[in-house]
Write a protein that holds these residues in place. Structure first.
Motif, PDB file in Angstrom:
ATOM      1  N   SER A   1     -28.909-109.620 -60.101  1.00 21.18           N
ATOM      2  CA  SER A   1     -27.871-109.135 -59.202  1.00 21.18           C
ATOM      3  C   SER A   1     -26.324-109.390 -59.738  1.00 21.18           C
ATOM      4  O   SER A   1     -25.263-109.014 -59.148  1.00 21.18           O
ATOM      5  N   GLU A   2     -26.338-110.169 -60.734  1.00 21.54           N
ATOM      6  CA  GLU A   2     -24.868-110.626 -61.166  1.00 21.54           C
ATOM      7  C   GLU A   2     -24.137-109.597 -61.776  1.00 21.54           C
ATOM      8  O   GLU A   2     -22.779-109.374 -61.106  1.00 21.54           O
ATOM      9  N   LEU A   3     -24.626-108.601 -62.287  1.00 20.52           N
ATOM     10  CA  LEU A   3     -23.767-107.342 -62.659  1.00 20.52           C
ATOM     11  C   LEU A   3     -23.328-106.574 -61.553  1.00 20.52           C
ATOM     12  O   LEU A   3     -22.026-106.057 -61.298  1.00 20.52           O
ATOM     13  N   PRO A   4     -24.303-106.131 -60.777  1.00 26.46           N
ATOM     14  CA  PRO A   4     -23.916-105.412 -59.627  1.00 26.46           C
ATOM     15  C   PRO A   4     -22.839-106.264 -58.551  1.00 26.46           C
ATOM     16  O   PRO A   4     -22.128-105.492 -58.077  1.00 26.46           O
ATOM     17  N   PHE A   5     -23.067-107.392 -58.542  1.00 26.84           N
ATOM     18  CA  PHE A   5     -21.974-108.231 -57.728  1.00 26.84           C
ATOM     19  C   PHE A   5     -20.714-108.020 -58.654  1.00 26.84           C
ATOM     20  O   PHE A   5     -19.546-107.861 -57.661  1.00 26.84           O
ATOM     21  N   ARG A   6     -20.432-107.973 -59.808  1.00 22.06           N
ATOM     22  CA  ARG A   6     -19.314-107.965 -60.360  1.00 22.06           C
ATOM     23  C   ARG A   6     -18.575-106.579 -60.060  1.00 22.06           C
ATOM     24  O   ARG A   6     -17.255-106.428 -59.891  1.00 22.06           O
ATOM     25  N   ASN A   7     -19.354-105.596 -60.091  1.00 22.66           N
ATOM     26  CA  ASN A   7     -19.105-104.215 -59.823  1.00 22.66           C
ATOM     27  C   ASN A   7     -18.536-104.259 -58.382  1.00 22.66           C
ATOM     28  O   ASN A   7     -17.590-103.598 -58.044  1.00 22.66           O
ATOM     29  N   PHE A   8     -19.479-104.712 -57.557  1.00 24.01           N
ATOM     30  CA  PHE A   8     -19.144-104.881 -56.159  1.00 24.01           C
ATOM     31  C   PHE A   8     -17.889-105.523 -55.860  1.00 24.01           C
ATOM     32  O   PHE A   8     -17.029-104.752 -55.040  1.00 24.01           O
ATOM     33  N   ILE A   9     -17.404-106.602 -56.294  1.00 24.26           N
ATOM     34  CA  ILE A   9     -15.964-107.208 -56.196  1.00 24.26           C
ATOM     35  C   ILE A   9     -14.855-106.491 -56.573  1.00 24.26           C
ATOM     36  O   ILE A   9     -13.743-106.491 -55.891  1.00 24.26           O
ATOM     37  N   SER A  10     -15.134-105.658 -57.673  1.00 22.95           N
ATOM     38  CA  SER A  10     -14.105-105.051 -58.205  1.00 22.95           C
ATOM     39  C   SER A  10     -13.884-103.570 -57.405  1.00 22.95           C
ATOM     40  O   SER A  10     -12.639-103.369 -57.033  1.00 22.95           O
ATOM     41  N   LEU A  11     -14.956-103.001 -57.031  1.00 27.54           N
ATOM     42  CA  LEU A  11     -14.871-101.840 -55.998  1.00 27.54           C
ATOM     43  C   LEU A  11     -14.106-102.295 -54.421  1.00 27.54           C
ATOM     44  O   LEU A  11     -13.434-101.706 -53.925  1.00 27.54           O
ATOM     45  N   LEU A  12     -14.535-103.579 -54.254  1.00 28.20           N
ATOM     46  CA  LEU A  12     -13.717-104.155 -53.031  1.00 28.20           C
ATOM     47  C   LEU A  12     -12.288-104.426 -53.030  1.00 28.20           C
ATOM     48  O   LEU A  12     -11.511-103.862 -52.431  1.00 28.20           O
ATOM     49  N   ALA A  13     -11.862-104.905 -54.257  1.00 26.24           N
ATOM     50  CA  ALA A  13     -10.378-104.885 -54.597  1.00 26.24           C
ATOM     51  C   ALA A  13      -9.644-103.669 -54.490  1.00 26.24           C
ATOM     52  O   ALA A  13      -8.551-103.705 -53.992  1.00 26.24           O
ATOM     53  N   LEU A  14     -10.380-102.629 -54.853  1.00 20.92           N
ATOM     54  CA  LEU A  14      -9.664-101.082 -54.782  1.00 20.92           C
ATOM     55  C   LEU A  14      -9.533-100.877 -53.310  1.00 20.92           C
ATOM     56  O   LEU A  14      -8.849 -99.735 -53.063  1.00 20.92           O
ATOM     57  N   ARG A  15     -10.255-101.526 -52.479  1.00 22.50           N
ATOM     58  CA  ARG A  15     -10.034-101.188 -51.050  1.00 22.50           C
ATOM     59  C   ARG A  15      -9.385-102.221 -50.179  1.00 22.50           C
ATOM     60  O   ARG A  15      -9.559-102.072 -48.861  1.00 22.50           O
ATOM     61  N   THR A  16      -8.421-103.118 -50.917  1.00 13.24           N
ATOM     62  CA  THR A  16      -7.782-103.943 -50.279  1.00 13.24           C
ATOM     63  C   THR A  16      -6.724-103.367 -49.177  1.00 13.24           C
ATOM     64  O   THR A  16      -6.380-102.254 -49.349  1.00 13.24           O
ATOM     65  N   ALA A  17      -6.952-103.721 -47.762  1.00 17.78           N
ATOM     66  CA  ALA A  17      -5.808-103.192 -46.910  1.00 17.78           C
ATOM     67  C   ALA A  17      -6.637-101.970 -46.324  1.00 17.78           C
ATOM     68  O   ALA A  17      -5.688-101.305 -45.803  1.00 17.78           O
ATOM     69  N   GLN A  18      -7.895-101.665 -46.642  1.00 16.17           N
ATOM     70  CA  GLN A  18      -8.355-100.601 -45.962  1.00 16.17           C
ATOM     71  C   GLN A  18      -9.506-101.104 -44.956  1.00 16.17           C
ATOM     72  O   GLN A  18     -10.089-102.240 -44.964  1.00 16.17           O
ATOM     73  N   GLU A  19     -10.026-100.144 -44.181  1.00 12.39           N
ATOM     74  CA  GLU A  19     -11.031-100.422 -43.230  1.00 12.39           C
ATOM     75  C   GLU A  19     -12.429-100.734 -43.963  1.00 12.39           C
ATOM     76  O   GLU A  19     -12.646-100.069 -44.988  1.00 12.39           O
ATOM     77  N   PHE A  20     -13.121-101.576 -43.502  1.00 12.75           N
ATOM     78  CA  PHE A  20     -14.414-101.852 -44.125  1.00 12.75           C
ATOM     79  C   PHE A  20     -15.632-101.297 -43.324  1.00 12.75           C
ATOM     80  O   PHE A  20     -15.925-101.534 -42.092  1.00 12.75           O
ATOM     81  N   HIS A  21     -16.330-100.194 -44.194  1.00 14.58           N
ATOM     82  CA  HIS A  21     -17.246 -99.284 -43.607  1.00 14.58           C
ATOM     83  C   HIS A  21     -18.609 -99.946 -44.489  1.00 14.58           C
ATOM     84  O   HIS A  21     -18.425 -99.404 -45.714  1.00 14.58           O
ATOM     85  N   VAL A  22     -19.553-100.597 -43.882  1.00 13.64           N
ATOM     86  CA  VAL A  22     -20.610-101.119 -44.752  1.00 13.64           C
ATOM     87  C   VAL A  22     -21.238-100.084 -45.392  1.00 13.64           C
ATOM     88  O   VAL A  22     -21.693 -99.980 -46.676  1.00 13.64           O
ATOM     89  N   GLY A  23     -21.651 -98.785 -44.899  1.00 11.75           N
ATOM     90  CA  GLY A  23     -22.348 -97.797 -45.500  1.00 11.75           C
ATOM     91  C   GLY A  23     -21.649 -96.984 -46.720  1.00 11.75           C
ATOM     92  O   GLY A  23     -22.220 -97.047 -47.852  1.00 11.75           O
ATOM     93  N   GLU A  24     -20.312 -97.000 -46.505  1.00  9.39           N
ATOM     94  CA  GLU A  24     -19.558 -96.142 -47.648  1.00  9.39           C
ATOM     95  C   GLU A  24     -19.523 -97.148 -48.693  1.00  9.39           C
ATOM     96  O   GLU A  24     -19.635 -96.734 -50.253  1.00  9.39           O
ATOM     97  N   LEU A  25     -19.115 -98.570 -48.589  1.00  5.66           N
ATOM     98  CA  LEU A  25     -18.985 -99.454 -49.785  1.00  5.66           C
ATOM     99  C   LEU A  25     -20.439 -99.832 -50.364  1.00  5.66           C
ATOM    100  O   LEU A  25     -20.626 -99.808 -51.693  1.00  5.66           O
ATOM    101  N   ALA A  26     -21.650 -99.742 -49.621  1.00  2.00           N
ATOM    102  CA  ALA A  26     -22.856 -99.934 -50.221  1.00  2.00           C
ATOM    103  C   ALA A  26     -23.172 -98.607 -51.123  1.00  2.00           C
ATOM    104  O   ALA A  26     -23.857 -99.017 -52.068  1.00  2.00           O
ATOM    105  N   ASN A  27     -22.952 -97.620 -50.530  1.00  2.00           N
ATOM    106  CA  ASN A  27     -23.309 -96.470 -51.425  1.00  2.00           C
ATOM    107  C   ASN A  27     -22.524 -96.378 -52.568  1.00  2.00           C
ATOM    108  O   ASN A  27     -22.921 -96.193 -53.913  1.00  2.00           O
TER     109      ASN A  27
END
Length: 283
Positions: A84-110
């Motif tokens: 899961s290391e590479l998916p996690f790296r991708n995940f944290i980068s996607l999360l950074a692009l969403r700073t100051a935005q609402e967290f919707h688990v389904g959208e981020l997971a997809n």
């Protein structure tokens, strides 16, 4: 433990932040800090508050590359599977692009290509590690019209900008995400200030947004009082307090609010709010 706040970078603990205007005016008079322009503030945002970067021990990009690798290898790998290391790296980068935005688990997971259970687990890991902060909506149960999702903020804007791959402060200031980064900077400074004074920001710091997209960036709530706060990266924004009236539906005493921007001093806007300079925030 969070990275340095702006006050800590200047070797100061600062005073506990409270939006009561008389307190802020008194503190401003005592401080007499030199003005920092919007360009300088975005340099602060781009740099962040990691101690080794602030003290020039190591170059910024070199530090963050090592930081991300070390964080994943030493801390995260204990909690996620090796594949899961590479998916996690991708995940944290996607999360950074969403700073100051609402967290919707389904959208981020997809977007990250993971299931919602894994998404929630990884968010919890990042929150527990002090990488991100989830700002909760104010009194979410009062109405079905109120958005109930938290907003995500990175607690170090330097790390966030590194993960988003912005090459310098000038491009960060002019990019489409500049408003989100400025908001992230303000919220993270308030949170760091609270932590520095052994206060729990979850008990008094919230945001408001309803399904009609009416939003107040921050609500500081205590003892039956509400202090609305707007965050604007410019100076003298147009009609900055037009949404404050939406809070009158609450059975709370609405206090004069703040518009935190890049102005040079505290000034009254109208009976509802005052401008407040971001460069003295947390001092």
């Amino acid at each position: 433990m969070t990275s340095f706040s702006q006050a800590e970078k200047q070797h100061s603990l600062g005073a506990p932040f409270h939006p009561e205007i008389s307190t802020l005016l008194k503190r401003e008079k005592e401080l007499k800090l030199p003005y920092r322009s919007r360009k300088e503030i975005f340099e602060d945002i781009f740099t962040g508050g990691m101690p080794d970067i602030c003290t020039n021990v190591v170059e910024r990009d070199t530090y963050f590359k090592s930081y991300v690798n070390t964080y994943i290898e030493k801390d995260v790998r204990k909690l996620i599977s090796a594949d899961s290391e590479l998916p996690f790296r991708n995940f944290i980068s996607l999360l950074a692009l969403r700073t100051a935005q609402e967290f919707h688990v389904g959208e981020l997971a997809n977007a990250a290509g993971i299931d919602t259970r894994t998404c929630k687990k990884w968010i919890s890991v990042l929150e527990t590690s002090g990488i991100i902060y989830l700002l909760q909506p104010y009194m979410a149960k009062i109405s079905k019209r109120i958005i109930k999702a938290p907003k995500i903020y990175f607690l170090d804007t330097g790390l966030c900008s590194y993960l988003c791959k912005w090459p310098n402060a000038e491009m960060l200031e002019s990019c489409a995400m500049s408003g989100a980064f400025f908001e992230t900077f303000v919220v993270s400074e308030i949170i760091k200030n609270a932590y520095a004074h052994n206060l729990d920001p979850h008990s008094f710091l919230f945001y408001y947004r309803d399904i009609d997209q009416k939003e107040v960036d921050i609500i500081y709530a205590e003892q039956g009082k509400i202090y609305p706060i707007e965050i604007k990266k410019g100076v003298a924004p147009n009609k900055p307090t037009k949404i404050f009236s939406i809070l009158k539906k609450y059975d709370q005493a609405i206090q004069p609010g703040l518009v935190i921007d890049t102005c040079d001093k505290i000034r009254p806007i109208n009976e509802e709010a005052w401008t407040y300079p971001v460069y003295i925030l947390g001092f």
